[in-house]
Design an enzyme around this catalytic site. Structure first.
Site, PDB file in Angstrom:
ATOM      1  N   LYS A  10       0.840  -1.197   0.000  1.00 20.78           N
ATOM      2  CA  LYS A  10       0.000   0.000   0.000  1.00 20.78           C
ATOM      3  C   LYS A  10       0.882   1.258   0.000  1.00 20.78           C
ATOM      4  CE  LYS A  10      -3.750  -2.341   2.573  1.00 20.78           C
ATOM      5  NZ  LYS A  10      -4.672  -2.219   3.744  1.00 20.78           N
ATOM      6  N   PHE A  58     -15.246   4.492   8.028  1.00 19.18           N
ATOM      7  CA  PHE A  58     -13.896   4.839   7.545  1.00 19.18           C
ATOM      8  C   PHE A  58     -13.720   4.606   6.047  1.00 19.18           C
ATOM      9  CE2 PHE A  58     -13.864   0.514   9.300  1.00 19.18           C
ATOM     10  CZ  PHE A  58     -13.379  -0.220   8.220  1.00 19.18           C
ATOM     11  N   ARG A  91      -1.086 -14.312   4.787  1.00 20.63           N
ATOM     12  CA  ARG A  91      -1.892 -13.657   5.832  1.00 20.63           C
ATOM     13  C   ARG A  91      -1.135 -13.713   7.157  1.00 20.63           C
ATOM     14  NH1 ARG A  91      -6.556 -10.511   4.747  1.00 20.63           N
ATOM     15  NH2 ARG A  91      -7.162 -10.847   6.903  1.00 20.63           N
ATOM     16  N   THR A  97      -5.383  -7.390  10.969  1.00 23.04           N
ATOM     17  CA  THR A  97      -5.804  -6.160  10.293  1.00 23.04           C
ATOM     18  C   THR A  97      -5.423  -4.920  11.100  1.00 23.04           C
ATOM     19  OG1 THR A  97      -7.677  -7.389   9.407  1.00 23.04           O
ATOM     20  CG2 THR A  97      -7.813  -4.989   9.301  1.00 23.04           C
ATOM     21  N   ARG A 108       2.550  -6.104   9.465  1.00 22.99           N
ATOM     22  CA  ARG A 108       1.681  -5.043   9.972  1.00 22.99           C
ATOM     23  C   ARG A 108       2.036  -4.648  11.409  1.00 22.99           C
ATOM     24  NH1 ARG A 108      -4.103  -7.329   7.685  1.00 22.99           N
ATOM     25  NH2 ARG A 108      -4.070  -6.265   5.661  1.00 22.99           N
ATOM     26  N   ASN A 122      -1.885  -0.267   7.340  1.00 18.85           N
ATOM     27  CA  ASN A 122      -1.229  -1.522   7.673  1.00 18.85           C
ATOM     28  C   ASN A 122      -0.350  -2.073   6.541  1.00 18.85           C
ATOM     29  OD1 ASN A 122      -3.332  -2.240   6.069  1.00 18.85           O
ATOM     30  ND2 ASN A 122      -4.489  -3.305   7.650  1.00 18.85           N
ATOM     31  N   HIS A 125      -1.734  -5.462   1.713  1.00 16.10           N
ATOM     32  CA  HIS A 125      -3.012  -6.170   1.565  1.00 16.10           C
ATOM     33  C   HIS A 125      -2.735  -7.598   1.145  1.00 16.10           C
ATOM     34  CE1 HIS A 125      -7.066  -7.227   0.231  1.00 16.10           C
ATOM     35  NE2 HIS A 125      -6.481  -7.778  -0.806  1.00 16.10           N
TER      36      HIS A 125
END
Ligand code: IDP
Ligand code: MG
Length: 167
Positions: A10, A58, A91, A97, A108, A122, A125
């Site tokens: 990100k 959000f 993951r 998250t 993260r 974070n 993705h």
């Protein structure tokens, strides 16, 4: 079981110069990278990607975040990882998250933060299951951008389409 997963680094990950670091962490999984590109994210793509969160307070901030407007970095790095248990492995490395609840050694946990306006920044993705991975990979990549055949394709004739080529 072999799986594919979409990974996005990100805009906060790019701004913090974490690309190399994240790719190194992901290489621990021994999965194969079968597609990769750096790209701008249109509002349409952002809204479609996060459509499951449309009703969240959000959401608007999240769209600005993935488009890079919070970090003045209007790009993401998109990749497809492929191999045994790809989703679970990625993951796990990414972590929870909420970066404050993520394992401190996860990506993260180590690099994420919660902004004052409330969106979780974070860094990365990762698709959360196979169905989501398929939807997301088809959203972010064309079949010819992926070096393996993941999902069925078809040939079609596109007429009068304007494409940019080298001058
Ligand atoms: P995931 O990225 O771990 O799959 P999702 O629920 O799909 O989590 O949410 C997508 C993104 O939206 C998260 O990565 C995070 O940036 C943001 N987000 C999710 N839930 C919250 C929240 O409760 N507060 C703020 N931001 C959130
Ligand atoms: Mg998700």
């Amino acid at each position: 079981m072999n799986q594919a997963t979409l990974i996005l680094i990100k805009p906060d990950g790019l701004k913090k110069s974490l690309t190399g670091n994240i790719l190194t962490r992901l290489s621990e999984t021994k999965l194969e990278i079968v597609a990769a590109k750096v790209m701008r994210v249109s509002r349409q793509l952002a809204e479609e990607h996060y459509r499951h969160l449309k009703d969240k307070p959000f959401f608007e901030e999240l769209i600005k975040y993935i488009q890079g407007e919070l970090h003045n970095r209007r790009k993401v790095m998109a990749l497809v990882y492929w191999g045994e248990e790809a989703i679970k492995k990625c993951r796990e490395l990414a972590g929870a998250t909420n970066p404050e609840e993520a394992e401190p050694t996860s990506i993260r946990g180590a690099y994420g933060r919660i902004t004052t306006t409330g969106v979780y920044e974070n860094v990365i993705h990762v698709s959360s299951d196979e169905k989501e991975a398929e939807r997301e990979i088809k959203l972010w990549f064309r079949p010819d951008e992926i070096i393996v055949s993941l999902y069925p394709t078809k040939e079609t004739t596109v007429k009068e389409q304007i494409v940019r080529v080298w001058a």
